[in-house]
Design a protein around this motif. Structure first.
Motif, short mmCIF file in Angstrom:
data_model
loop_
_atom_site.label_atom_id
_atom_site.label_comp_id
_atom_site.label_asym_id
_atom_site.label_seq_id
_atom_site.Cartn_x
_atom_site.Cartn_y
_atom_site.Cartn_z
N VAL A 1 48.83 94.36 51.00
CA VAL A 1 47.47 94.84 51.23
C VAL A 1 46.57 93.69 51.67
O VAL A 1 46.85 92.52 51.42
N SER A 2 45.48 94.04 52.36
CA SER A 2 44.61 93.04 52.97
C SER A 2 44.04 92.09 51.92
O SER A 2 43.86 92.44 50.76
N CYS A 3 43.74 90.87 52.38
CA CYS A 3 43.29 89.80 51.51
C CYS A 3 41.78 89.67 51.60
O CYS A 3 41.21 89.63 52.69
N LYS A 4 41.10 89.57 50.45
CA LYS A 4 39.65 89.41 50.38
C LYS A 4 39.32 88.04 49.77
O LYS A 4 40.15 87.39 49.18
N GLY A 5 38.08 87.65 49.93
CA GLY A 5 37.67 86.36 49.39
C GLY A 5 38.16 85.23 50.27
O GLY A 5 38.02 85.27 51.49
N LYS A 6 38.75 84.22 49.68
CA LYS A 6 39.26 83.08 50.44
C LYS A 6 40.48 83.50 51.26
O LYS A 6 41.22 84.40 50.88
N LYS A 7 40.69 82.81 52.37
CA LYS A 7 41.78 83.17 53.27
C LYS A 7 43.10 82.55 52.84
O LYS A 7 44.16 83.12 53.08
N PHE A 8 43.05 81.37 52.20
CA PHE A 8 44.27 80.66 51.82
C PHE A 8 44.34 80.54 50.30
O PHE A 8 43.32 80.43 49.61
N SER A 9 45.57 80.55 49.78
CA SER A 9 45.78 80.51 48.33
C SER A 9 46.36 79.18 47.85
O SER A 9 46.43 78.95 46.64
N TRP A 10 46.76 78.30 48.76
CA TRP A 10 47.31 77.00 48.38
C TRP A 10 46.65 75.91 49.21
O TRP A 10 46.49 76.05 50.43
N PHE A 11 46.24 74.81 48.55
CA PHE A 11 45.61 73.68 49.22
C PHE A 11 46.30 72.41 48.75
O PHE A 11 46.61 72.25 47.57
N SER A 12 46.53 71.48 49.68
CA SER A 12 47.13 70.20 49.30
C SER A 12 46.11 69.38 48.52
O SER A 12 44.93 69.73 48.43
N ASP B 1 44.68 66.61 49.24
CA ASP B 1 43.56 66.12 50.06
C ASP B 1 42.76 67.24 50.70
O ASP B 1 41.77 67.00 51.38
N GLY B 2 43.19 68.51 50.50
CA GLY B 2 42.44 69.65 50.99
C GLY B 2 42.61 69.97 52.46
O GLY B 2 41.99 70.90 52.97
N ARG B 3 43.47 69.25 53.17
CA ARG B 3 43.62 69.49 54.61
C ARG B 3 44.65 70.58 54.90
O ARG B 3 44.30 71.62 55.44
N PRO B 4 45.95 70.37 54.58
CA PRO B 4 46.89 71.49 54.77
C PRO B 4 46.59 72.61 53.78
O PRO B 4 46.29 72.36 52.62
N LYS B 5 46.67 73.84 54.26
CA LYS B 5 46.42 74.99 53.40
C LYS B 5 47.22 76.19 53.92
O LYS B 5 47.44 76.31 55.12
N SER B 6 47.62 77.04 53.00
CA SER B 6 48.48 78.16 53.35
C SER B 6 48.17 79.35 52.47
O SER B 6 47.58 79.23 51.40
N ARG B 7 48.62 80.50 52.93
CA ARG B 7 48.59 81.70 52.10
C ARG B 7 50.03 82.03 51.71
O ARG B 7 50.70 82.84 52.34
N ILE B 8 50.51 81.35 50.68
CA ILE B 8 51.90 81.52 50.27
C ILE B 8 52.02 82.39 49.02
O ILE B 8 53.12 82.74 48.60
N ASP B 9 50.88 82.74 48.40
CA ASP B 9 50.88 83.61 47.22
C ASP B 9 50.37 84.99 47.62
O ASP B 9 49.38 85.11 48.33
#
Length: 343
Positions: free
Chosen positions: A112-123, A125-133
């Motif tokens: 189902v569609s994601c609300k709030g923040k777009k990514f769920s994981w941040f390195s 240093d905050g640069r690489p980020k992903s939605r892996i959860d």
């Protein structure tokens, strides 16, 4: 502390029938509101081959135990496409994308569609980020619980953000249908309306037939508004081109005057329709004497659209802040006008 998976529940709300586990997943079989559910928590390894083994195990498990609804959530350690990963790790791994998408399609659950923040994981240093959860849920859970999306929250010391399934069972009633008064200015509108109404075939009680025919007619009107009436701007451009073509005609006074009058009449009719549509969208009487090309006018129109949209709202202040923005824009506009021209 040594790493692992945990599932917690409130025993006052559900009964646990049994638990099950495997490499990369831990699950429970529960009874909630007299319905059977399989809730599975996953933690996927980094290796693509090991990920595929985990996903194949889940496919076999779900196919074997199909007497209840399934909900799978956790760290899948993979993304479906390039848009779910940013930063220096955003180099495409098409094999992984294909495997993840194939797994979601094969298991028959909804992401189902994601609300709030777009990514769920941040390195760190905050640069690489992903939605892996993510959560994968069955369509029946979406309907029974009223699931409207996945909410990604704020993280603290962890590189992962908390994520919830957001449910809302409020009945907002039928969606409003907005009728555009300028539709009647189109010579083909009445004929289109009569034709579509007569072609609708609904059987049953009179009140049911009327309700269903109006509902079906709404989709027809939406199509007509987009594909026929919605081409006003294009017709205005064509009208300008037509007037310019007449300017280059040979000096035949009678013909030129007749063609010009016809082209001007058509152009100004279309322009008036466009202005009336904007007036109705803005719902502001002062626009009759104002300028529809101002930045403030378009801010009001867009602000109205944002306020009319009702999606999942994490706090009540979210909607109020939008209203405050529109109100501040109105105050700033009139304050500027008063300074320039006086009250």
């Amino acid at each position: 502390m040594s790493g692992g998976l945990i599932i917690m529940w409130n025993s006052r709300n559900l009964d646990v029938v049994c638990s099950f586990r495997g490499v990369g997943y831990l699950g429970v079989k529960v009874i909630l509101m007299e319905r059977l559910y399989y809730i599975c928590n996953v933690y996927s390894p980094c290796s693509l081959s090991l990920k595929c083994n985990l996903w194949n195990s889940l496919l076999v498990l779900k196919d074997r135990f199909n007497d209840g609804e399934w909900l799978i959530g956790g760290d899948f350690n993979a993304v479906k496409n390039r848009g779910e990963r940013k930063g220096r790790t955003a180099v495409g791994n098409h094999a992984e994308w294909d495997e993840v998408s194939s797994f979601i399609n094969d298991i028959g659950l909804l992401d189902v569609s994601c609300k709030g923040k777009k990514f769920s994981w941040f390195s760190s240093d905050g640069r690489p980020k992903s939605r892996i959860d993510r959560f994968l849920v069955s369509s029946n859970i979406v309907n029974w619980w009223g699931v409207i999306g996945q909410q990604i929250g704020e993280r603290d010391i962890s590189v992962h953000c908390p994520i919830w399934l957001v449910a809302d069972k409020k009945d907002w009633g039928p969606k409003r249908f907005k009728f555009n008064s300028e539709w009647f200015q189109n010579k083909d509108f009445i004929g289109f309306l009569e034709k579509e109404w007569k072609e609708l075939e609904v059987h049953g009680r009179g009140d049911f037939v009327l309700k269903e025919k109006l509902r079906l007619l709404k989709s027809k009107l939406r199509w007509w508004n987009t594909n026929v009436f919605g081409k006003i701007d294009m017709e205005l451009e064509e009208g300008v081109k037509e007037i310019n073509v007449i300017d280059n005609l040979p000096l035949d006074v009678e013909k030129e005057v007749g063609e010009r009058q016809k082209a001007n009449r058509k152009f100004w009719t279309q322009l008036k329709i466009r202005e009336n549509v904007l007036i109705q969208k803005a719902r502001l009487k002062w626009l009759n004497e104002g300028d529809d090309n101002s930045k403030y006018f378009h801010a009001v129109v867009k602000g109205g659209l944002r306020c009319n949209f009702l999606g999942p709202i994490s706090t009540s202040t979210g909607l109020l802040s939008k209203a405050e923005e529109v109100k501040e824009a109105v105050f700033e506009h009139f304050e500027t006008k008063f300074k320039e021209t006086g009250p």
